[in-house]
Design a protein around this motif. Structure first.
Motif, short mmCIF file in Angstrom:
data_model
loop_
_atom_site.label_atom_id
_atom_site.label_comp_id
_atom_site.label_asym_id
_atom_site.label_seq_id
_atom_site.Cartn_x
_atom_site.Cartn_y
_atom_site.Cartn_z
N LEU A 1 0.83 -1.21 0.00
CA LEU A 1 0.00 0.00 0.00
C LEU A 1 0.86 1.25 0.00
CD1 LEU A 1 -2.70 1.47 0.18
CD2 LEU A 1 -2.59 1.19 2.68
N ALA A 2 1.95 1.24 0.76
CA ALA A 2 2.83 2.40 0.78
C ALA A 2 3.38 2.69 -0.61
CB ALA A 2 3.98 2.17 1.76
N ALA A 3 3.82 1.64 -1.32
CA ALA A 3 4.33 1.83 -2.68
C ALA A 3 3.22 2.29 -3.61
CB ALA A 3 4.95 0.52 -3.19
N ILE A 4 2.02 1.76 -3.42
CA ILE A 4 0.88 2.16 -4.26
C ILE A 4 0.56 3.64 -4.04
CG2 ILE A 4 -1.63 1.92 -4.46
CD1 ILE A 4 -1.21 -1.11 -4.12
N LEU A 5 0.55 4.07 -2.80
CA LEU A 5 0.24 5.48 -2.51
C LEU A 5 1.26 6.40 -3.17
CD1 LEU A 5 -0.80 5.22 1.25
CD2 LEU A 5 -2.30 5.48 -0.74
N ALA A 6 2.54 6.00 -3.13
CA ALA A 6 3.56 6.80 -3.80
C ALA A 6 3.35 6.82 -5.31
CB ALA A 6 4.95 6.25 -3.46
N ALA B 1 0.94 2.84 9.41
CA ALA B 1 2.29 2.37 9.06
C ALA B 1 2.56 2.59 7.57
CB ALA B 1 2.43 0.90 9.42
N ALA B 2 1.59 2.25 6.73
CA ALA B 2 1.76 2.41 5.28
C ALA B 2 1.91 3.87 4.89
CB ALA B 2 0.57 1.79 4.55
N ASN B 3 1.08 4.73 5.47
CA ASN B 3 1.16 6.15 5.15
C ASN B 3 2.48 6.76 5.61
OD1 ASN B 3 -1.43 7.44 3.93
ND2 ASN B 3 -2.21 5.95 5.39
N ALA B 4 2.97 6.33 6.77
CA ALA B 4 4.25 6.84 7.25
C ALA B 4 5.38 6.43 6.32
CB ALA B 4 4.51 6.32 8.67
N LEU B 5 5.33 5.18 5.85
CA LEU B 5 6.35 4.70 4.93
C LEU B 5 6.30 5.44 3.61
CD1 LEU B 5 8.60 2.63 4.50
CD2 LEU B 5 6.86 0.99 3.73
N ALA B 6 5.09 5.63 3.09
CA ALA B 6 4.94 6.35 1.82
C ALA B 6 5.45 7.79 1.94
CB ALA B 6 3.47 6.35 1.39
N GLY B 7 5.33 8.36 3.13
CA GLY B 7 5.76 9.74 3.33
C GLY B 7 7.27 9.92 3.34
N LEU B 8 8.02 8.82 3.33
CA LEU B 8 9.48 8.92 3.39
C LEU B 8 10.13 8.98 2.01
CD1 LEU B 8 10.23 6.37 6.27
CD2 LEU B 8 10.42 8.86 6.36
#
Length: 572
Positions: free
Chosen positions: A287-292, A501-508
């Motif tokens: 999900l983090a990669a998808i959001l990016a 967790a996913a949003n925090a990762l995407a924000g990096l």
């Protein structure tokens, strides 16, 4: 972790190590041993005089020496065995080496090399580590867990597997303990969970692997895998006993088979602090990669058309988290409306509601037969990936099938015809099982695809742009999640915490630069884990599942991150 030989407060990284043992007993214990780093004064008081070379060495110099030894390993398995022996000899030195070279060593202590170590477990068996629970002795669960030597407030994590769905190699019986040990090592190296606050556990319920059952060296229980009511009773007894003995511990489910993974998570998640990395951890990092990627495309997440190829436990877990994210972001839509943006494909093609073989967790994702009545397909009972891509015109293609090469040139080019920035994630491990290689996908999409993979791939140069390939590695999520749970004393792991967790990762990441990766690279996992932990703990507080006051978040997370250094010794 109290012991007859030593004692230390594992919640305080500055706590002294109080050692009662003397002589060779000190050197035989990986917790108390520091080899040539013992000072002359420490050697005198601990009875070590004459038991090692005269010179006193620093931790840094020991790390240089052991790294040279590691590099001399002729194969990945040889390097794995070297690190395992080091861990069994000197715990602090092992973790200092691992954290100093984490990006290089992660594929050795975790995927993909851990798979070979699991297969070779009964042949390479050396020093026991973890807890082995036999389905033939359910009454022994409590004593077995107590024998590990930890008190009720001394455990943050219990990593447990029944070894049925190990990586891409399936049922590995008792050898699955190695995946639990590997996960524990990553929790410590990446997030600073103290190594003696984690218990690796294998539920030895038998194996259907005939190669193991017919191997005279196999050291698990010698019968077929137990299923049904007896299996459920055994797992239930484990969960209730572990949670009673260690009430602050999160139970981390690892590599359970598709038939049990979702079922057990659903059964226990509302009553216990529990987390399935294959379902929730995989979903969060994807999900983090998808959001990016979605930010790069400029298309709202709700407007994407998503094909999940290989929609088993991991694939459906990803779909569920994306669906929940859609529902949380403000649009007025039902679960059915959110699911309408997904097309799930399994071994018998597109999931359709009249297929009897679908498991319960897959059935909600099946399309109605009348929805596809006008599709042009060869066989309506088994609609393949290319046919789905032609009819759906997806903007996002996620592969969790373990079918190497399934994303063919024809499939990828067909997808690219209908979307300018196709999101294509071949997520299966190991590399040989990846649905496509990044180099091929970039070639077939003229460099326009947004890619994340499950296995590590080298950067790809295409028309003057170097594309760094994001690895959708669960190590970007689960260590930080475990740290966040421990820091705030979470009583449950909620979907909101997973999404945080996913949003925090995407924000990096900043994925807008041409060729930029969609996820952080693996060379700064401690910073990544701390960021994820902070977001998880804050979400736990907001959702009312934190059990401790969280009024100084950054300090509370940071103070829980153990760093490998030799503590002050007090001889008692």
């Amino acid at each position: 972790m109290p012991s007859a030989d030593y004692d230390q407060d594992t919640t305080d990284q500055n706590s002294p190590l109080r050692i009662k043992a003397r002589g060779r007993a000190v050197l035989a214990n990986p917790t108390t041993n520091r080899g040539t780093a013992f000072t002359l004064a420490e050697r005198a008081v601990l009875g070590l005089k004459g038991l090692m070379p005269t010179g006193v060495t620093t931790l840094e110099n020991q790390t240089v020496r052991t790294y040279e030894q590691f590099r001399r390993g002729s194969t990945p398995l040889a390097k794995y065995l070297h690190l395992a022996q080091l861990r069994d000899r000197n715990e602090v030195l092992f973790y200092n080496l691992l954290t100093s070279h984490l990006e290089e060593m992660l594929p050795i202590v975790y995927t993909p090399t851990i798979g070979e170590a699991i297969e070779r477990f009964s042949h390479e068996y050396n020093r026991p580590r973890g807890v082995f629970l036999s389905i033939d002795d359910p009454e022994g669960i409590e004593q077995s867990l107590l024998n590990y030597g930890l008190g009720e407030d001394e455990v943050d994590l219990i990593v447990v597997t029944d070894s049925e769905g190990i990586l891409g190699i399936g049922d590995q019986g008792i050898g699955g303990i190695q995946i639990a040990i590997g996960k524990a090592s990553v929790y410590t190296a990446a997030a600073g969970i103290h190594p003696r606050r984690i218990i690796p556990v294998v539920l030895d319920v038998g194996t259907d692997n005939l190669g193991l059952l017919n191997n005279e060296l196999y050291i698990g229980v010698q019968h077929a895998r137990v299923r049904g009511e007896r299996y459920d009773d055994f797992v239930d007894r484990f969960v209730s006993t572990a949670s009673r003995l260690f009430p602050k511990a999160m139970i981390h489910w690892e590599d359970f088979g598709a038939g049990n993974a979702h079922r057990l998570l659903t059964r226990y998640r509302d009553d216990y602090c529990t987390f399935n990395d294959d379902i929730q951890g995989t979903a969060a990092v994807v999900l983090a990669a998808i959001l990016a990627a979605v930010n790069v495309t400029g298309i709202d997440l709700h407007d994407h058309r998503i094909v999940v190829f290989g929609a088993g436990s991991a694939g459906i877990g990803i779909a569920n988290l994306i669906k929940d994210t859609m529902l949380r972001t403000g649009r007025e839509e039902t679960e059915e409306e959110a699911r309408s943006r997904f097309w799930a494909i399994g071994i018998n093609g597109l999931y359709v509601d009249d297929q009897d073989e679908l498991l319960s967790f897959q059935r909600d994702w099946a399309r109605h037969r009348d929805e596809i009545a006008d599709w042009t397909v060869d066989d309506p009972s088994q609609i393949d990936l290319l046919e789905v891509v032609r009819e759906v015109k997806p903007t996002m293609l996620l592969g969790t099938s373990t079918k190497g090469g399934a994303f063919t040139e024809e499939v990828v080019r067909e997808m690219a015809r209908h979307t300018p920035r196709p999101i294509i994630f071949p997520l299966s491990n190991p590399t040989s099982h990846a649905e496509a290689t990044p180099a091929d996908v970039l070639e077939w999409t003229d460099g326009q695809a947004l890619i994340a993979t499950g296995s590590p791939f080298a950067s790809v140069d295409h028309k003057g742009i170097r594309h760094r390939i994001a690895q959708s590695n669960n190590a970007l999520i689960f260590p930080g999640l475990g740290l966040g749970v421990a820091a705030c004393g979470a009583t449950h792991v909620t979907e909101g915490m997973i999404a945080a967790a996913a949003n925090a990762l995407a924000g990096l990441v900043n994925a807008y630069r041409p060729g930029a990766p969609l996820l952080p690279m693996m060379n700064d996992l401690r910073m990544v884990s701390a960021t994820v932990a902070l977001a998880v703990a804050k979400a736990a507080v907001e959702e009312g599942v934190a059990s401790v006051s969280f009024d100084d978040p950054i300090q509370q997370v940071y103070s829980r991150m153990w760093r490998p250094k030799y503590p002050v010794i007090e001889a008692i």
